[in-house]
Each structure stands twice: as structure tokens, then as C-alpha cells.
Scaffold this motif. Structure first.
Motif, PDB file in Angstrom:
ATOM      1  N   GLY A   1       0.806  -1.224   0.000  1.00 51.06           N
ATOM      2  CA  GLY A   1       0.000   0.000   0.000  1.00 51.06           C
ATOM      3  C   GLY A   1       0.834   1.267   0.000  1.00 51.06           C
ATOM      4  O   GLY A   1       0.334   2.353   0.315  1.00 51.06           O
ATOM      5  N   VAL A   2       2.102   1.159  -0.355  1.00 50.47           N
ATOM      6  CA  VAL A   2       3.005   2.314  -0.377  1.00 50.47           C
ATOM      7  C   VAL A   2       2.720   3.167  -1.614  1.00 50.47           C
ATOM      8  O   VAL A   2       2.700   2.647  -2.733  1.00 50.47           O
ATOM      9  N   THR A   3       2.474   4.465  -1.399  1.00 53.06           N
ATOM     10  CA  THR A   3       2.194   5.348  -2.531  1.00 53.06           C
ATOM     11  C   THR A   3       3.109   6.570  -2.589  1.00 53.06           C
ATOM     12  O   THR A   3       2.994   7.374  -3.505  1.00 53.06           O
ATOM     13  N   SER A   4       3.991   6.734  -1.609  1.00 54.08           N
ATOM     14  CA  SER A   4       4.850   7.916  -1.578  1.00 54.08           C
ATOM     15  C   SER A   4       6.201   7.565  -0.970  1.00 54.08           C
ATOM     16  O   SER A   4       6.376   6.513  -0.359  1.00 54.08           O
ATOM     17  N   VAL A   5       7.143   8.488  -1.105  1.00 56.99           N
ATOM     18  CA  VAL A   5       8.474   8.296  -0.536  1.00 56.99           C
ATOM     19  C   VAL A   5       8.392   8.215   0.984  1.00 56.99           C
ATOM     20  O   VAL A   5       9.066   7.386   1.619  1.00 56.99           O
ATOM     21  N   ASP A   6       7.561   9.054   1.585  1.00 53.57           N
ATOM     22  CA  ASP A   6       7.406   9.018   3.046  1.00 53.57           C
ATOM     23  C   ASP A   6       6.882   7.666   3.508  1.00 53.57           C
ATOM     24  O   ASP A   6       7.367   7.103   4.504  1.00 53.57           O
ATOM     25  N   GLU A   7       5.876   7.149   2.795  1.00 53.27           N
ATOM     26  CA  GLU A   7       5.308   5.850   3.176  1.00 53.27           C
ATOM     27  C   GLU A   7       6.315   4.717   2.967  1.00 53.27           C
ATOM     28  O   GLU A   7       6.345   3.759   3.740  1.00 53.27           O
ATOM     29  N   LEU A   8       7.140   4.857   1.926  1.00 49.38           N
ATOM     30  CA  LEU A   8       8.170   3.847   1.691  1.00 49.38           C
ATOM     31  C   LEU A   8       9.181   3.846   2.837  1.00 49.38           C
ATOM     32  O   LEU A   8       9.607   2.788   3.306  1.00 49.38           O
TER      33      LEU A   8
END
Length: 578
Positions: free
Chosen positions: A113-120
Motif C-alpha cells: 500500500g506504499v504510494t509515496s516516498v514518506d510511506e516507503l
């Protein structure tokens, strides 16, 4: 929109389509179009205004021409917005990370469910990425470092990007009645490899000229937001995200302001200190005696003359000894573009280049070069169509034919040969001996430790057939940091072994860094300024290499491809046993 911006949108679209799992031929078409646009010498907007048929451009079909027209006229692309409803557009940022391509971005999105650099980054901290098939601990660490690099560089623009963005704004301002001079100062004028913002200095005459200039500046079509707009100062944010400041100046202050806003802070302090020692106050408004009497400031020459110095090139104004060198008459006679006699790294359709051998040779001849080297990849770089030994010999046959058919330029047969993990070279010795010029470079296992990587490169340099170490630190600006290596030790070995080190002129590399170039000069290591071109259009990148060489204090005598052909031939045979 400028070409750079149009290409960026199409590249984002290609990334999102690949993440989505769309037709690979369609994706490839968009990526080919991006390469075509980057190679263009003319603005697409101008081509459209003149009614040119964009489908005549390589890789541009009817649909792509329509997309370009829509972007050029509206600044948006309907298809991208549609794809963005299916695939989060923030996923495109993941593909900018070293170690995360579109396929891995899709996996991260679908499974975590990762959609951004922050979430990664959060998923990495929770060790969820490491558990995914195809990732693992080493891959996760590589991605973590890449995220740090991404955050460090995301507000920086490559010099080539800044060139593309600022040129039409300069043209718009220069067209205002009463404007006599427009200069870009700051790190851009010092030709640093990346810039964070722009400083425009305008000299104009006429009662209403400043007001007209400010209106033209804030009303420029590329402006996304006007931050401030006064009578003589303003700031805007371009649609690309680049901040631009403007200062409208009187003639009496223009030179002092140009010096003040060009030099690094440290350089300016050094000049002001010299001024104080002479009873002068030097600032952006001019040169003054303690009595507040103005004694100069209309030109930069007046600033330097006031402190007893000759004019110093903007590219040297970093307070790295240029003031002392100017005082002692030791400023270098910096390399000029006209000093370059040949280009010693480029690629053809034999590997991953876009143009044939003949097209590359003829383009170099037309640029006035005396010689060139074709350096297609060796077999280890499979992704770039690296050549097997038997293919190398086949290429030599074509080179011999071209030598007899294309007059006015000498073609050296060469290769860009991979330095393998153990420091050996990716070609047998019989091939190496028959090459005119041997370039070596690292393309794999770039996360090796400092000692291991240094030993690897040193071993490769020891091979008696090696002539040039290409893109020595492997960096890609705004994307990948240099690999860990004791560069000073490598430069010392290069000087001792009479191996030249490359200054890769591609604006995304500019490898070596200017500080290392100056160190190479101090050690006596020669430099080759090469474009690493993959098309005839990229040959024009040589000026970025020349600028970087000048920042590194290089003179023509430090650069092997500034040698006339006969002298270069002598250098090339320097290791031949007597």
C-alpha cells in the motif's frame, strides 16, 4: 511549457503506465519521445507556432504529437490526469529512487500500500520492505540511502534544466523597451552543477521601464505564483518549482551588484575585507570611501580594481585561493571551448546509441573536431547491448571503411570496458591490445565498501593497456551519490600510471567534481573532457564539461583532448615499450 517540462510530464506518464502494467510498446513509445524531446535544439512551442509537423520527429506519432500540443498550449495533459485516477501520481517519485523501478514500485503499492516516498520510508523502518520477494536487506539499505539523496536534491535543478527554464524568461525581459542588460547571477553564473534558485539583475533606462519590466516578469506565462513584486525587486515561483528573484538596478550600482550576487558568500567576504584594508566599503550598491563618497561600482572590473586585483572569472569565485592567485598573478589561463580538438567517449547503434557510426563521425567533423573515439559498451553491460569480442571485430571493419570514406577527421577504435567486481577488465587482452584507446568504467556493484571499491579501481588502472578512467565516481546528479572510493588515491595512481581521468560532460553527471579536477591538476593527472554522447545532439553537451573544467582551474595543457591530433597520437603511444 518548455521542452524540459514537456519531457518531464511524458516521462511521468510512462512511469505511471508501467506501474499500471500497460502495453509495453506504448510505454516504450513515450520513453522514446522523451529522448527525442531532450535532443531537440528548438523549443516545441516555437515549432508548433510555425506550423511544423511534429510527427516528422523520430518516435513522435499522431497521438504523441497531440499530447505535446495539449501540453504546450494548456500546461496540462488529460491522459495523465486519467491515469492518475487509477495510479497515484506520487508513485512516480518512487521510480526516481536508485533501486526502485516501475515494477518494484508496483509491487510496493500492490502488496504494502506504499504510494509515496514518506510511506516507503515508514515501511523500511518497519522492515516490511525487506520481507518482500525481490527486495531483501541489501536492496532495502540501497533504497534507504537513495531516499536520503532524493530529499537532499529534490529542490535542486541540473544546470541544463536551469538553462532551459531561464532562457525564455531572459528573452522576454530583454524584449522590454529600455532594457539594456539582463544577467543571471548566483550559483548559476558560477556554473555550479545544480542550482536552487535564480537571481536576475536588470539594467534599464526610462521613467516607466522598471514598472514595465516588473509587469513582464510577474506576467511571464511560466510563473505559477507571484511571491512579491515591488518597484525594483520581485520574486516568482515558476511552474517547474524554480524560484526566481529579480532586481532592477541603476547603472552606477550594476557591476557591484553583479559581483555581490554572483560570488559565493566566502568570496564576497574576502573581497570586502580587502576593501576595508584600503579604507573602502564594498557592497551590492557600489564602492564607497568612509566619507560615503562613491568611487565606483558600475562594472565588476571596478570592484576588482578597487582592491588591486584583475578581474576574476565567475567560475572561480568560491574563495578557494582565487583571490590570492589573482594578487600574485597566478590565475590559470582557463580552458576554452575552442581548445577542444576531439571527443573521446560516445556511443553508436552498435550498443545503446541512437545514431550510426557514420552519423556520429560526420557530426564530430561538422563540429570542427580533429578526432573522435567511438566507445560502445563491452559485453558486461547487457542492458546497453554490450558487445562481445567477435562483435567488436565486426565493428572494426566498419570503422576501417569510414576512415577511408569520411575525410577531415580521424576515428579511433575504442570501447568503454567495464571494470568487473574483482578489478579485471571485461575484454580479453588480445582485444585490448588492438584498440586505439581503452576507456574503463564501473557500472555494477556500486555499493561496495570504500576500501574494496578503491582496490578494484586501482587494480584496473594497473592494466598496461588502459588510457582513460571514465566517469570515475559513478555519480548521477540529483539521483545517485558517488560510490565510496578514495578518490585522492585513485588520482595519484592515475598520475603515476599516466592514465587520464574523465570529466564526463553529460549534465546529469559532470563527473569529476570540480574539487577533484583541481586535485588532479595538482597531482599531474591528465583529464579527458568527454560528452558520453548517445546521440549526435548530445555532442553539444561539451560546453557543460568545459564549464566544469574551468571551475576546476583546468588549462588546455591539462586536457588530453585539447591536444592537436599529432600530439594526441604521441600521448596515446606514451606507454608503448621502446
Amino acid at each position: 511549457m518548455e521542452n524540459f517540462e514537456i519531457a518531464s510530464v511524458l516521462e511521468e506518464l510512462a512511469d505511471l503506465l508501467e506501474i499500471k502494467g500497460s502495453n509495453p510498446f506504448r510505454i516504450r513509445a513515450y520513453r522514446n519521445a522523451v529522448r527525442t524531446i531532450h535532443d531537440l535544439a528548438r523549443p516545441l512551442t516555437a515549432m508548433l507556432e510555425e506550423g511544423e509537423d511534429l510527427t516528422r520527429l523520430p518516435g513522435i506519432g499522431k497521438d504523441l504529437a497531440g499530447h505535446i500540443r495539449e501540453l504546450a498550449t494548456t500546461g496540462t495533459l488529460t491522459l495523465l490526469e486519467e491515469v492518475g485516477r487509477d495510479v497515484p501520481r506520487s508513485l512516480a517519485n518512487l521510480t526516481r529512487l536508485d533501486g526502485v523501478g516501475p515494477k518494484k514500485a508496483r509491487k510496493l503499492w500492490n502488496e504494502l500500500g506504499v504510494t509515496s516516498v514518506d510511506e516507503l520510508e515508514e515501511a523500511l523502518e518497519a522492515e516490511r520492505v525487506q520481507a518482500l520477494e525481490g527486495f531483501g536487506a541489501k536492496s532495502a539499505e540501497k533504497i534507504r540511502r537513495s531516499i536520503q539523496d532524493f530529499r537532499k536534491h529534490r529542490s535542486r535543478f541540473l544546470l541544463s534544466e536551469a538553462d532551459a527554464l531561464i532562457a525564455p524568461l531572459l528573452k522576454a525581459l530583454e524584449g522590454v523597451s529600455g532594457v539594456e542588460r539582463v544577467e543571471v547571477a548566483g550559483s548559476y553564473r558560477r556554473r555550479k552543477e545544480t542550482v536552487g534558485d535564480m537571481d536576475l539583475l536588470v539594467l534599464c533606462r526610462g521613467d516607466h521601464a522598471p514598472e514595465t519590466v516588473m509587469d513582464r516578469f510577474t506576467g511571464y506565462p511560466g510563473v505559477q505564483r507571484v511571491v512579491s513584486a515591488g518597484s525594483t525587486r520581485g520574486r516568482v515561483l515558476l511552474r517547474s518549482g524554480l524560484p526566481v528573484d529579480i532586481r532592477i538596478l541603476p547603472e552606477e550600482s550594476y557591476g557591484a551588484a553583479l559581483h555581490y550576487f554572483t560570488g559565493s558568500k566566502e568570496h564576497n567576504v574576502a573581497i570586502r575585507t580587502l576593501g576595508v584594508q584600503r579604507g573602502l566599503r564594498i557592497n551590492e550598491y557600489g564602492i564607497f570611501r568612509k566619507t560615503e563618497e562613491r568611487v565606483g561600482g558600475s562594472s565588476e572590473e571596478e570592484v576588482f580594481q578597487a582592491v588591486g586585483l584583475p578581474w576574476i572569472s565567475p567560475l572561480l569565485r568560491e574563495n578557494r585561493g582565487e583571490v590570492e592567485a589573482a594578487r600574485d598573478g597566478r590565475l590559470p589561463m582557463l580552458l576554452e571551448a575552442d581548445d577542444i580538438r576531439g571527443d573521446l567517449q560516445m556511443h553508436s547503434t552498435w550498443s545503446d546509441g541512437k545514431n550510426t557510426l557514420r552519423e556520429m563521425v560526420e557530426a564530430c567533423r561538422d563540429r570542427g573536431y580533429e578526432y573522435l573515439a567511438i566507445t560502445d559498451h563491452s559485453r558486461a553491460v547487457t542492458v546497453a547491448g554490450g558487445l562481445q569480442p567477435e562483435e567488436v571485430r565486426e565493428q572494426w571493419k566498419e570503422i576501417e571503411t569510414l576512415r577511408s570514406q569520411v575525410e577531415g577527421i580521424h576515428l579511433f577504435r575504442s570501447l568503454e570496458i567495464d571494470i568487473l567486481k574483482d578489478g579485471s577488465l571485461d575484454m580479453p587482452d588480445d582485444i585490448l591490445r588492438e584498440l586505439d584507446l581503452v576507456l574503463i568504467s564501473v557500472h555494477s556493484f556500486m555499493s561496495m565498501g570504500k576500501t574494496e571499491m578503491t582496490d578494484r579501481v586501482l587494480k584496473a588502472l594497473e592494466h598496461p593497456e588502459v588510457d582513460i578512467l571514465a566517469h570515475p565516481t559513478g555519480r548521477i546528479l540529483n539521483r545517485r551519490e558517488p560510490f565510496e572510493m578514495d578518490v585522492d588515491e585513485v588520482l595519484r595512481a592515475a598520475a603515476r600510471l599516466e592514465v587520464a581521468v574523465e570529466l564526463n560532460a553529460h549534465p546529469s553527471r559532470l563527473d569529476l567534481h570540480d574539487g577533484f579536477l583541481r586535485r588532479a591538476r595538482e597531482l599531474g593527472a591528465k583529464v579527458a573532457v568527454n560528452t558520453d554522447s548517445h546521440s549526435v545532439q548530445e555532442l553539444t553537451n561539451m560546453h557543460y564539461g568545459v564549464d566544469q573544467a574551468r571551475r576546476g582551474w583546468l588549462e588546455a595543457g591539462d586536457v588530453i583532448n585539447a591536444l592537436p591530433l599529432e600530439e594526441f597520437q604521441s600521448w596515446r603511444k606514451r606507454k608503448t615499450p621502446s
